[in-house]
Design a protein around this motif. Structure first.
Motif, mmCIF file in Angstrom:
data_model
loop_
_atom_site.group_PDB
_atom_site.id
_atom_site.type_symbol
_atom_site.label_atom_id
_atom_site.label_comp_id
_atom_site.label_asym_id
_atom_site.label_seq_id
_atom_site.Cartn_x
_atom_site.Cartn_y
_atom_site.Cartn_z
ATOM 1 N N ASP A 50 59.156 47.551 -5.530
ATOM 2 C CA ASP A 50 60.561 47.562 -5.114
ATOM 3 C C ASP A 50 61.028 46.187 -4.647
ATOM 4 O O ASP A 50 62.217 45.856 -4.740
ATOM 5 C CB ASP A 50 60.761 48.589 -4.001
ATOM 6 C CG ASP A 50 60.542 50.014 -4.495
ATOM 7 O OD1 ASP A 50 60.561 50.216 -5.730
ATOM 8 O OD2 ASP A 50 60.342 50.911 -3.663
ATOM 9 N N GLY A 51 60.097 45.389 -4.125
ATOM 10 C CA GLY A 51 60.484 44.038 -3.720
ATOM 11 C C GLY A 51 60.890 43.176 -4.898
ATOM 12 O O GLY A 51 61.837 42.389 -4.818
ATOM 13 N N LEU A 52 60.181 43.307 -6.033
ATOM 14 C CA LEU A 52 60.567 42.550 -7.219
ATOM 15 C C LEU A 52 61.919 43.028 -7.751
ATOM 16 O O LEU A 52 62.686 42.235 -8.308
ATOM 17 C CB LEU A 52 59.503 42.675 -8.298
ATOM 18 C CG LEU A 52 59.763 41.837 -9.555
ATOM 19 C CD1 LEU A 52 59.734 40.346 -9.210
ATOM 20 C CD2 LEU A 52 58.754 42.133 -10.638
ATOM 21 N N MET A 53 62.223 44.289 -7.583
ATOM 22 C CA MET A 53 63.544 44.778 -7.976
ATOM 23 C C MET A 53 64.638 44.057 -7.195
ATOM 24 O O MET A 53 65.660 43.633 -7.769
ATOM 25 C CB MET A 53 63.633 46.288 -7.749
ATOM 26 C CG MET A 53 62.778 47.121 -8.682
ATOM 27 S SD MET A 53 62.637 48.849 -8.129
ATOM 28 C CE MET A 53 64.344 49.275 -7.919
ATOM 29 N N ALA A 54 64.438 43.898 -5.892
ATOM 30 C CA ALA A 54 65.425 43.181 -5.077
ATOM 31 C C ALA A 54 65.527 41.721 -5.496
ATOM 32 O O ALA A 54 66.626 41.148 -5.573
ATOM 33 C CB ALA A 54 65.049 43.287 -3.598
ATOM 34 N N LEU A 55 64.379 41.099 -5.803
ATOM 35 C CA LEU A 55 64.389 39.702 -6.253
ATOM 36 C C LEU A 55 65.129 39.551 -7.582
ATOM 37 O O LEU A 55 65.906 38.613 -7.774
ATOM 38 C CB LEU A 55 62.955 39.196 -6.378
ATOM 39 C CG LEU A 55 62.783 37.770 -6.923
ATOM 40 C CD1 LEU A 55 63.434 36.769 -5.993
ATOM 41 C CD2 LEU A 55 61.295 37.450 -7.101
ATOM 42 N N ALA A 56 64.881 40.468 -8.508
ATOM 43 C CA ALA A 56 65.568 40.405 -9.805
ATOM 44 C C ALA A 56 67.065 40.623 -9.651
ATOM 45 O O ALA A 56 67.873 40.019 -10.371
ATOM 46 C CB ALA A 56 64.975 41.447 -10.754
ATOM 47 N N LEU A 57 67.464 41.463 -8.700
ATOM 48 C CA LEU A 57 68.889 41.695 -8.476
ATOM 49 C C LEU A 57 69.580 40.438 -7.955
ATOM 50 O O LEU A 57 70.679 40.085 -8.389
ATOM 51 C CB LEU A 57 69.072 42.850 -7.492
ATOM 52 C CG LEU A 57 70.519 43.203 -7.130
ATOM 53 C CD1 LEU A 57 71.301 43.597 -8.368
ATOM 54 C CD2 LEU A 57 70.558 44.313 -6.088
ATOM 55 N N VAL A 58 68.919 39.740 -7.037
ATOM 56 C CA VAL A 58 69.482 38.483 -6.528
ATOM 57 C C VAL A 58 69.564 37.442 -7.655
ATOM 58 O O VAL A 58 70.531 36.679 -7.755
ATOM 59 C CB VAL A 58 68.649 37.970 -5.344
ATOM 60 C CG1 VAL A 58 69.116 36.589 -4.902
ATOM 61 C CG2 VAL A 58 68.722 38.945 -4.179
ATOM 62 N N ALA A 59 68.541 37.407 -8.519
ATOM 63 C CA ALA A 59 68.539 36.440 -9.618
ATOM 64 C C ALA A 59 69.678 36.689 -10.587
ATOM 65 O O ALA A 59 70.257 35.743 -11.131
ATOM 66 C CB ALA A 59 67.200 36.483 -10.355
ATOM 67 N N THR A 60 70.039 37.936 -10.821
ATOM 68 C CA THR A 60 71.161 38.226 -11.724
ATOM 69 C C THR A 60 72.488 37.726 -11.170
ATOM 70 O O THR A 60 73.415 37.441 -11.934
ATOM 71 C CB THR A 60 71.262 39.732 -11.984
ATOM 72 O OG1 THR A 60 71.418 40.427 -10.727
ATOM 73 C CG2 THR A 60 70.020 40.244 -12.690
#
Length: 279
Positions: A50-60
């Motif tokens: 779930d942490g990588l999901m948050a990171l990917a969301l910020v990157a978008t």
């Protein structure tokens, strides 16, 4: 929305996301335990997914173009993986117990192998995709708006900033007298193909788009005068105006007035010489 409303909305969003993460954390921890993770690894496993999901969301929100599409694909893949593992956690009651059968996430062997492969590959994928996303964000350069470049085309510059005094020059009315035969021979021939001053004024001036502008090298005064002479050699004196010269040789209004005065002076000398010869 004022600042207080925005702060309240962000606080509510953080609260909802935090509670959702707590629910998902419980399921992912049990799945990690079932795949052989120890107590510490099982505790950190939900942060990996779930942490990588948050990171990917910020990157978008930061990246653009292909990099942004890559971040969206990572976000979609890890969201789907977390959903599948949460779904499996709800279907297998044995995962809720403290003692579980290691490596058993489904009764059907092919499904179990696929789920174990998915659960064990997510940490490795987090290392790879997370590092790639961080590198893309750090090397991202925002797209700046193009700055206008100085226009090197004399004609297009003068169209936007031309003098209104030249546009309003009165055209001298023709004198209704019969010219002498010598004057008829000395007068220049009228080129019917050349537009008159009134026809030039009647044409609507359309701005030239930047893509159609072509750079013209700066010309000297002698070059402009030679071009003006060649252009107006068959023009009558009535049509010898600054606006017609400016459009013909594609120069500025100030230079066109200078050329007009020079050509009128030359025409005046030519007419005097012709009159003296006739006398």
């Amino acid at each position: 929305m004022n600042r207080f409303g925005k702060a309240l909305l962000v606080a509510a969003l953080v609260g909802v996301v935090g509670m959702a993460f707590r629910v998902s954390w419980n399921a992912l921890r049990d799945v990690a335990t079932a795949t052989g993770a120890d107590e510490t690894a099982a505790f950190l496993y939900p942060f990996v997914v779930d942490g990588l999901m948050a990171l990917a969301l910020v990157a978008t929100l930061v990246l653009t173009g292909d990099a942004r599409r890559f971040a969206l694909r990572v976000l979609a893949a890890y969201t789907l993986a977390s959903l599948v593992l949460n779904y499996v956690h709800g279907l297998v009651p044995e995962l809720h117990d403290e003692v579980v059968d290691w490596g058993r996430l489904a009764d059907w062997d092919p499904a179990n192998w696929a789920l174990v492969l998915l659960a064990t590959s997510l940490p490795v994928g987090s290392i790879y995709f997370g590092s790639d996303l961080v590198a893309k964000v750090l090397h991202h350069r925002p797209i700046e708006a193009p700055t206008p470049t100085p226009n090197q085309d004399e004609s297009t510059e003068t169209i936007m900033n031309r003098s209104t005094s030249d546009l309003g020059e009165p055209v001298p009315a023709p004198v209704a007298t019969a010219p002498a035969p010598a004057a008829l021979e000395a007068a220049p021939k009228v080129d019917l193909a050349k537009p008159t001053e009134s026809a030039v004024k009647a044409r609507p001036v359309r701005p030239v788009p930047p893509a159609a502008r072509s750079a013209r090298p700066n010309r000297t005064a002698d070059q402009l005068l030679n071009e003006a002479r060649e252009l107006t050699q068959h023009w009558p004196v009535e049509d010898l105006t600054a606006e017609g010269i400016r459009k013909g040789v594609r120069t500025s209004a100030a230079k066109a007035r200078t050329l007009r005065d020079t050509l009128l002076a030359e025409r005046g000398q030519g007419v005097r010489v012709a009159g003296e010869a006739a006398a």
